[in-house]
Design a protein around this motif. Structure first.
Motif, short mmCIF file in Angstrom:
data_model
loop_
_atom_site.label_atom_id
_atom_site.label_comp_id
_atom_site.label_asym_id
_atom_site.label_seq_id
_atom_site.Cartn_x
_atom_site.Cartn_y
_atom_site.Cartn_z
N UNK A 10 0.85 -1.19 0.00
CA UNK A 10 0.00 0.00 0.00
C UNK A 10 0.89 1.24 0.00
N UNK A 11 0.33 2.35 -0.41
CA UNK A 11 1.09 3.59 -0.41
C UNK A 11 1.55 3.94 1.01
N UNK A 12 0.67 3.76 1.97
CA UNK A 12 1.03 4.05 3.36
C UNK A 12 2.20 3.22 3.84
N UNK A 13 2.17 1.93 3.53
CA UNK A 13 3.26 1.06 3.95
C UNK A 13 4.56 1.46 3.24
N UNK A 14 4.48 1.73 1.95
CA UNK A 14 5.67 2.13 1.19
C UNK A 14 6.25 3.43 1.74
N UNK A 15 5.38 4.41 2.03
CA UNK A 15 5.85 5.67 2.60
C UNK A 15 6.51 5.45 3.96
N UNK A 16 5.85 4.66 4.79
CA UNK A 16 6.39 4.39 6.13
C UNK A 16 7.74 3.70 6.08
N UNK A 17 7.86 2.68 5.24
CA UNK A 17 9.11 1.94 5.13
C UNK A 17 10.22 2.83 4.56
N UNK A 18 9.87 3.61 3.55
CA UNK A 18 10.87 4.50 2.95
C UNK A 18 11.32 5.54 3.97
#
Length: 147
Positions: A10-18
């Protein structure tokens, strides 16, 4: 540009991980200068100021930016003053804080180093794609703040 194959998060997960990974790079760069993130934020705040700031304003802003309690923010101020990077005058009415010349030079060198380390993660990405990504993140942030 390489993107991991397989199901996309998800975009949220990708943003958080990045954010976590870039944050790790940033903290590593700060550690190279014996600095930490609260000190970075203090120096950033004082660099942005055109004049000495009231210490209570510095404490409030560190709390807003970092969720750093008042006594902890004062300790950050005191450590930066002990290092010679900040002129912290608790005896003034009101107490004030500002970057010293040594602090400004230290922050300038620290900033360049941190940018070199973190910018490596963006190397080779089309600047137009980076601009689009930034627009998306900023817009989502504005909308989330309004909710």
């Amino acid at each position: 540009m390489t993107v991991n194959p397989g199901p996309r998060p998800s975009l949220g997960r990708a943003l958080g991980e990045t954010a976590r990974l870039i944050g790790r790079l940033h903290r590593r760069a700060l550690a190279d200068f014996d600095a930490d993130f609260p000190t970075w934020m203090l120096l950033t705040l004082l660099k942005e100021a055109a004049a000495p700031l009231p210490a209570d304003e510095v404490v409030r802003e560190l709390d807003r930016r970092l969720d750093l309690a008042g006594p902890d923010a004062v300790r950050v101020l005191e450590r930066a003053a002990a290092a010679g990077h900040v002129a912290y005058r608790p005896g003034n009415a009101p107490a004030t804080a500002e970057l010293t010349e040594a602090g400004a030079a230290y922050f300038a060198a620290l900033y360049v180093h941190a940018r070199e380390i973190t910018d490596a993660a963006f190397e080779g990405i089309d600047p137009a794609e980076l601009d689009t990504a930034l627009t998306v993140v900023l817009t989502a942030g504005e909308r989330a703040a309004a909710l």
